[in-house]
Scaffold this active site. Structure first.
Site, PDB file in Angstrom:
ATOM      1  N   GLN A  81      -0.857   3.606   6.250  1.00  0.00           N
ATOM      2  CA  GLN A  81      -1.027   2.761   5.311  1.00  0.00           C
ATOM      3  C   GLN A  81      -1.483   0.826   5.926  1.00  0.00           C
ATOM      4  O   GLN A  81      -1.964   1.522   7.257  1.00  0.00           O
ATOM      5  CB  GLN A  81       0.469   1.810   4.680  1.00  0.00           C
ATOM      6  CG  GLN A  81       1.397   3.214   3.851  1.00  0.00           C
ATOM      7  CD  GLN A  81       2.737   2.287   3.168  1.00  0.00           C
ATOM      8  OE1 GLN A  81       3.431   2.653   3.272  1.00  0.00           O
ATOM      9  NE2 GLN A  81       2.575   1.153   2.373  1.00  0.00           N
ATOM     10  N   HIS A  82      -2.021   0.255   5.336  1.00  0.00           N
ATOM     11  CA  HIS A  82      -2.372  -0.888   6.015  1.00  0.00           C
ATOM     12  C   HIS A  82      -3.402  -1.201   7.313  1.00  0.00           C
ATOM     13  O   HIS A  82      -4.061  -1.789   7.470  1.00  0.00           O
ATOM     14  CB  HIS A  82      -1.536  -1.929   7.324  1.00  0.00           C
ATOM     15  CG  HIS A  82       0.325  -1.741   6.655  1.00  0.00           C
ATOM     16  ND1 HIS A  82       0.622  -2.174   5.466  1.00  0.00           N
ATOM     17  CD2 HIS A  82       1.640  -1.388   7.329  1.00  0.00           C
ATOM     18  CE1 HIS A  82       2.396  -2.208   5.331  1.00  0.00           C
ATOM     19  NE2 HIS A  82       2.552  -1.305   6.511  1.00  0.00           N
ATOM     20  N   ASP A 239       1.359   6.700   2.648  1.00  0.00           N
ATOM     21  CA  ASP A 239       1.999   7.892   3.176  1.00  0.00           C
ATOM     22  C   ASP A 239       3.677   8.092   2.989  1.00  0.00           C
ATOM     23  O   ASP A 239       3.786   8.857   2.274  1.00  0.00           O
ATOM     24  CB  ASP A 239       1.991   8.004   4.484  1.00  0.00           C
ATOM     25  CG  ASP A 239       1.822   6.669   5.113  1.00  0.00           C
ATOM     26  OD1 ASP A 239       1.895   5.580   4.800  1.00  0.00           O
ATOM     27  OD2 ASP A 239       1.802   6.531   6.982  1.00  0.00           O
TER      28      ASP A 239
END
Length: 480
Positions: A81-82, A239
């Site tokens: 992520q991110h 995830d």
């Protein structure tokens, strides 16, 4: 054709350090083939990776799967992520991606919180108070430090979006991964125009948010992967949301994931909005919510301590030492400039005691957020699901049992992020909720370790050191 009962699907986990691919029988959940290839991540002040290596790793992982991958009817990609992926007019990376554990944007995070109404306003609007892991803070850092890269950027993607787009030729994301950007509003389930305007990001540069169960596209002609043209491509997701699908989570069941990062989360019917910033109010991948707390330092940090001590990771001894393993700064508690801290060292302290202290410090951070993640009416007697790379390690299991006081269940299924992505791909073919697919596959089955008495003495000792050391931990390493 493989000896499978149903159609085959591919689930992918493009994580921080590697890409894994599973070919799964949609009818039974049997893993027919698998492959894995590594990534490289920069060291030093930042944590960056070239997105093109994710594609190369995906190609290699699928090559290892052999003919089974070519037979797949649908594919889905779960990813870290991110991460901030910036693409130019040709769809090529402008610069390496800034990964989730790159905390250089801590000053920008503090400034954005202040400039857009404070923590409570952020939590109400986006579900989360952004820390330096969040994509919006990384974009603000890039604009401030590399304005030429921002000028060259024509599209902004998350890691799983990048791979999905290379498969389909279309820029898409999903609500689960979008909810970790800081520019997606959980209340309206749409990009937040005020936030985008404030950070100077054009809405047209962002991917379309595909709804749960919707087809993101089909595999196009121009690729070098073993998929047939027209293979269905699911939305994919972040995830943690993929792992929640992979477990077939029902609301209230708590998960503790031990990976490069550590996470605790549970599916909830209620939209979270924690103004303290401890709990991120993520969306999940099938219409509910996934309140989650994340630490930056988990298995990688403990393994580093073991390596420094020259020990096997299981060589722990009972300890009274406190070690806060904040080797990459920390997100929970919010100490982005912190470094590791050791307290209580004596002449008779052993290496095994230091290693156990590293485990204790890592688990303490996660358990401190567990009650905040769970809804008030959640059943506290339900076993804690322990997943991730560390879940099968005896030292991790015993540390979690001792410090949580809860029964712990260790699912036998491996690669739950990739399995969750595979369940999402299977849902496209069967019309089922992907979590129901995973429950049909019985992915959460595994041994249950009975609860033991909670070690309150250790918890209180670590909390006391953390409190006393706060002024030191809150100082940036650059200030020392």
């Amino acid at each position: 054709m493989s000896a499978a009962e149903g159609p085959l699907v591919v689930g992918v986990d493009t994580s921080t350090q590697s890409t894994k691919a599973l070919v799964v029988d949609a009818a039974t959940g049997q893993v027919v083939a698998s492959g894995q290839a590594p990534h490289t991540v920069s060291s030093g002040a930042g944590r960056e990776s070239d997105p093109r290596q994710w594609w190369d790793a995906l190609s290699e992982a699928l090559r290892q799967c052999g003919d089974a991958a070519h037979e797949a009817a649908a594919v889905s990609i779960g990813g870290q992520q991110h991460g901030l992926v910036t693409l130019d007019e040709r769809g090529e990376p402008v610069r390496p991606a800034l990964l989730w554990n790159d905390v250089r944007s801590a000053p920008q995070a503090r400034r954005l919180i202040e400039e857009l109404g404070g923590p409570k306003a952020w939590a109400e609007r986006t579900g989360s108070v952004p820390g330096p892991s969040f994509t919006v803070t990384k974009w603000a850092w890039l604009a401030e430090n590399e304005p030429e890269a921002v000028r060259a950027t024509r599209a902004v993607r998350l890691p799983h979006d990048y791979l999905t787009e290379r498969l389909t030729g279309q820029g898409t994301t999903d609500r689960g991964d979008a909810s970790g950007t800081g520019w997606w509003a959980s209340g309206t389930e749409a990009y937040d125009e005020e936030t985008l305007a404030h950070v100077g990001l054009d809405r047209a540069m962002l991917p379309r948010v595909v709804r749960p169960g919707e087809v993101a596209g089909t595999v196009r002609d121009s690729h070098d992967l073993p998929f047939s043209k027209g293979t269905l491509v699911a939305p994919g997701t972040g995830d943690n949301a993929a792992a929640a699908l992979g477990l077939g989570l029902r609301p209230g069941a708590p998960v503790l994931s031990l990976g490069t990062s550590g996470t605790v989360y549970a599916v909830s019917r209620h939209r979270p909005a924690d103004p303290t910033g401890t709990v991120a109010g993520f969306a999940d991948a099938h219409g509910d919510w996934l309140p989650l707390a994340c630490t930056l330092n988990c298995t990688l940090a403990v393994d580093r301590v073991a390596a420094l001590l020259g020990l096997d990771r299981e060589a722990v001894e009972p300890t009274g030492v406190t070690l806060l393993p904040y080797l990459d700064g920390e997100r929970t508690p919010n100490l982005p400039g912190a470094s590791g801290l050791l307290h209580g060292l004596r002449h008779d302290t052993t290496a095994g005691q230091l290693l156990q202290a590293a485990y204790d410090g890592a688990v303490h951070s996660l358990l401190g957020a567990l009650d905040l993640v769970l809804d008030a009416d959640a059943d506290r007697s339900v076993p804690l699901l322990l997943i991730g790379g560390g879940a099968r390690g005896r030292a991790w299991q015993e540390t979690v049992r001792r410090l949580s006081g809860r029964a712990v269940q260790v699912p036998e299924a491996k690669e739950l992020v990739a399995l969750g992505a595979a369940a999402q791909a299977a849902g496209l073919l069967t019309g089922e909720d992907p979590a129901a697919v995973a429950r049909r596959w019985n992915t959460a089955a595994g041994p249950v370790l009975d609860a033991v008495e909670r070690d309150d003495e250790t918890l209180e000792r670590i909390a006391g050191v953390l409190s006393d050391a706060a002024p030191l931990l809150e100082r940036s390493t650059d200030d020392r």
